[in-house]
Design a protein around this motif. Structure first.
Motif, short mmCIF file in Angstrom:
data_model
loop_
_atom_site.label_atom_id
_atom_site.label_comp_id
_atom_site.label_asym_id
_atom_site.label_seq_id
_atom_site.Cartn_x
_atom_site.Cartn_y
_atom_site.Cartn_z
N ILE A 64 7.94 -7.97 11.44
CA ILE A 64 7.08 -6.81 11.23
C ILE A 64 6.35 -6.95 9.89
CG2 ILE A 64 7.16 -4.32 10.73
CD1 ILE A 64 9.32 -4.12 12.89
N ASP A 65 5.13 -6.43 9.81
CA ASP A 65 4.32 -6.61 8.60
C ASP A 65 4.81 -5.72 7.45
OD1 ASP A 65 3.34 -4.05 9.18
OD2 ASP A 65 1.48 -4.78 10.04
N LEU A 66 4.26 -6.01 6.26
CA LEU A 66 4.69 -5.30 5.05
C LEU A 66 4.29 -3.83 5.09
CD1 LEU A 66 5.89 -5.35 2.20
CD2 LEU A 66 3.64 -6.06 1.35
N ALA A 67 3.12 -3.52 5.63
CA ALA A 67 2.67 -2.13 5.67
C ALA A 67 3.65 -1.27 6.46
CB ALA A 67 1.27 -2.05 6.29
N THR A 68 4.15 -1.79 7.57
CA THR A 68 5.11 -1.05 8.38
C THR A 68 6.46 -0.97 7.69
OG1 THR A 68 3.97 -1.88 10.35
CG2 THR A 68 6.14 -0.89 10.68
N PHE A 69 6.87 -2.06 7.05
CA PHE A 69 8.12 -2.07 6.28
C PHE A 69 8.07 -0.98 5.21
CE2 PHE A 69 10.42 -3.49 2.50
CZ PHE A 69 11.67 -3.81 3.01
N GLU A 291 -0.98 11.74 -2.03
CA GLU A 291 -1.94 11.21 -1.05
C GLU A 291 -2.61 9.94 -1.59
OE1 GLU A 291 -4.00 11.07 2.58
OE2 GLU A 291 -2.39 12.44 1.97
N ALA A 292 -3.05 9.99 -2.83
CA ALA A 292 -3.71 8.84 -3.44
C ALA A 292 -2.74 7.66 -3.56
CB ALA A 292 -4.26 9.21 -4.82
N ALA A 293 -1.51 7.94 -3.96
CA ALA A 293 -0.52 6.88 -4.13
C ALA A 293 -0.19 6.20 -2.80
CB ALA A 293 0.75 7.45 -4.75
N GLU A 294 -0.06 7.00 -1.75
CA GLU A 294 0.25 6.42 -0.44
C GLU A 294 -0.88 5.54 0.06
OE1 GLU A 294 3.49 9.50 1.49
OE2 GLU A 294 1.36 9.82 1.97
N GLN A 295 -2.11 5.94 -0.20
CA GLN A 295 -3.24 5.12 0.25
C GLN A 295 -3.34 3.83 -0.56
OE1 GLN A 295 -4.77 5.64 2.96
NE2 GLN A 295 -3.95 7.69 3.34
N LEU A 296 -3.06 3.88 -1.85
CA LEU A 296 -3.08 2.67 -2.67
C LEU A 296 -2.02 1.68 -2.21
CD1 LEU A 296 -3.64 3.97 -6.32
CD2 LEU A 296 -5.02 2.26 -5.15
N VAL A 297 -0.82 2.18 -1.95
CA VAL A 297 0.26 1.30 -1.49
C VAL A 297 -0.07 0.72 -0.13
CG1 VAL A 297 2.68 1.27 -0.71
CG2 VAL A 297 2.07 2.39 -2.87
N ARG A 298 -0.58 1.56 0.75
CA ARG A 298 -0.90 1.08 2.09
C ARG A 298 -2.00 0.01 2.05
NH1 ARG A 298 -3.23 4.81 7.07
NH2 ARG A 298 -3.17 3.19 8.65
N TYR A 299 -2.99 0.22 1.19
CA TYR A 299 -4.10 -0.75 1.10
C TYR A 299 -3.60 -2.08 0.52
CZ TYR A 299 -8.53 -2.89 -0.27
OH TYR A 299 -9.58 -3.76 -0.43
N ALA A 300 -2.78 -2.01 -0.52
CA ALA A 300 -2.25 -3.25 -1.10
C ALA A 300 -1.41 -4.01 -0.08
CB ALA A 300 -1.41 -2.92 -2.34
N ALA A 321 1.49 4.76 -8.27
CA ALA A 321 2.50 5.45 -7.45
C ALA A 321 3.71 5.86 -8.28
CB ALA A 321 2.92 4.56 -6.29
N THR A 322 4.19 4.98 -9.14
CA THR A 322 5.40 5.31 -9.91
C THR A 322 5.11 6.36 -10.97
OG1 THR A 322 5.03 3.39 -11.37
CG2 THR A 322 6.49 3.08 -9.48
N GLU A 323 3.98 6.23 -11.66
CA GLU A 323 3.64 7.24 -12.67
C GLU A 323 3.35 8.58 -12.02
OE1 GLU A 323 3.90 7.13 -15.81
OE2 GLU A 323 3.92 5.00 -16.37
N ALA A 324 2.66 8.57 -10.88
CA ALA A 324 2.39 9.82 -10.17
C ALA A 324 3.67 10.46 -9.67
CB ALA A 324 1.44 9.55 -8.99
N ALA A 325 4.60 9.65 -9.19
CA ALA A 325 5.88 10.18 -8.72
C ALA A 325 6.67 10.79 -9.87
CB ALA A 325 6.68 9.09 -8.03
#
Length: 377
Positions: A64-69, A291-300, A321-325
């Protein structure tokens, strides 16, 4: 541009969401308070196939790909960052080099059982005087008849007390270059030292590990040639950063959900505090950050899956993502006010745990340096 999850991605996300809601979240506080490694939940992740998600079917994985993981890992972190940290170590850092470099015997004896959750792996890089600076690693490997003798001290080793094997980075050869070795539990000269007491992720043991002329047979030298360790390590650094961002998103989602729940129930001046603009602004900022953090992680993750350059985006995703969290967990505690300071509410755990994500995979300062260098080039 399609932002929809595939049917398979949705099914996997929902599977792990149900697992977290039914089994992880109800047990998370008790495990945390007991400082107890979540063995039963760890085993359940093995049954669900989580540890093998990234690996091919021929070694017992799911391909399975990284995005799904990342979708699955984020759900696990929503329930317990201690469990997510242990799971991430097992599914990536603890097993990656066995799959990439290990011989058939190593894969049969250690990798395949580890992907089922039956054996536990750890990685040994950090040392008392070497964290972000890989050049500071001083552990040595000296060639002897039939193998190598490793000497040195490692620290901040996740899952060390229960690990069955350790991927160790040590300096070898005349030029003392980083080389990768596999040290198995029970090897003479291997000692798991004192446990490091942490402010968060209490159910995830972290320890010192010492090597006193620890003999490692030739077959357990994972590197294909002396000195290739740093190159191999850099191949997974971006992935480590992406999954750390995914874990941070899971904790942020839990903190936001708790803040929304509390704000809807807590009444002051005759109405729920969610009706006050001051609270609405906090919730709005938290939700936007997430929302922004999830999209950044998903795109990477998408870039990595599609074999496109992604080092800069991985660093950006982890940084944001970590600073926002961390901001979200702090704001959630403020929404709960006195109860955000009370141990009976989970927000204090989120606030303590989230700092774990600020360190692993590179501090924010290191990430900014990486992004700046990428931009300059």
């Amino acid at each position: 541009m399609d932002f929809d999850l595939t049917e398979d991605q949705r099914a996997i996300q929902e599977t792990f969401a149900r697992f977290v809601d039914r089994e992880v979240a109800p047990a998370a506080a008790a495990l945390d308070e007991a400082h107890e490694f979540p063995r039963a939940l760890f085993a359940r992740l093995g049954e669900l196939g989580f540890f093998g998600m990234r690996y091919p079917e021929e070694v017992g994985g799911l391909g399975i790909d990284l995005a799904t993981f990342c979708l699955a890992l984020s759900e696990i972190a929503r329930g317990s960052l201690s469990l997510a940290g242990a799971a991430a170590m097992q599914a990536l850092m603890g097993t990656n080099f066995l799959h990439l470099l290990g011989n058939g015997d190593i894969k049969d004896r250690l990798l395949v059982p580890a992907l089922r959750g039956e054996k536990i792996g750890a990685i040994c890089m950090t040392e008392p005087n070497a964290g972000s600076d890989l050049s500071g690693i001083s552990t040595t490997a000296t060639k002897v008849d039939g193998g190598w003798k490793i000497s040195g001290q490692k620290t901040w080793i996740t899952s060390a007390p229960m690990a069955d094997f350790f991927t160790v980075f040590a300096r070898a050869g005349a030029e003392r270059k980083l080389t990768i070795f596999l040290v198995e539990k029970g090897f003479p000269g291997l000692t798991v030292g004192r446990s490091i007491e942490k402010m968060g992720v209490w159910a995830l043991p972290t320890s010192e590990v010492a090597f006193d002329e620890c003999f490692v047979p030739d077959g357990n030298m994972l590197s294909k040639e002396i000195g290739d360790g740093e190159g191999h390590l850099r191949t997974i650094l971006s992935e480590i950063r992406i999954i750390t961002g995914a874990m941070a998103n899971g904790v942020a989602r839990a903190a936001l959900a708790e803040a929304i729940r509390y704000a809807g129930e807590r009444k002051q001046f005759g109405k729920p505090i969610a009706a006050f603009q001051a609270i609405q602004f906090k919730l709005a900022e938290m939700a936007t950050d997430l929302e922004a953090a999830e999209q950044l992680v998903r795109y990477a993750a998408w870039l990595k899956d599609n074999r496109r350059p992604h080092a800069q985006q991985a660093a950006m995703a982890k940084l944001f993502a970590t600073e926002a969290a961390a901001r979200t967990c702090d704001q959630a505690a403020r929404v709960l006010a006195s109860y955000g300071f009370a141990m009976e509410y989970p927000v204090q755990r989120y606030l303590r745990d989230i700092r774990f994500t600020l360190i692993g995979g590179g501090t924010s300062e290191i990430l900014k340096m990486i992004i700046g260098k990428e931009l300059a080039s």
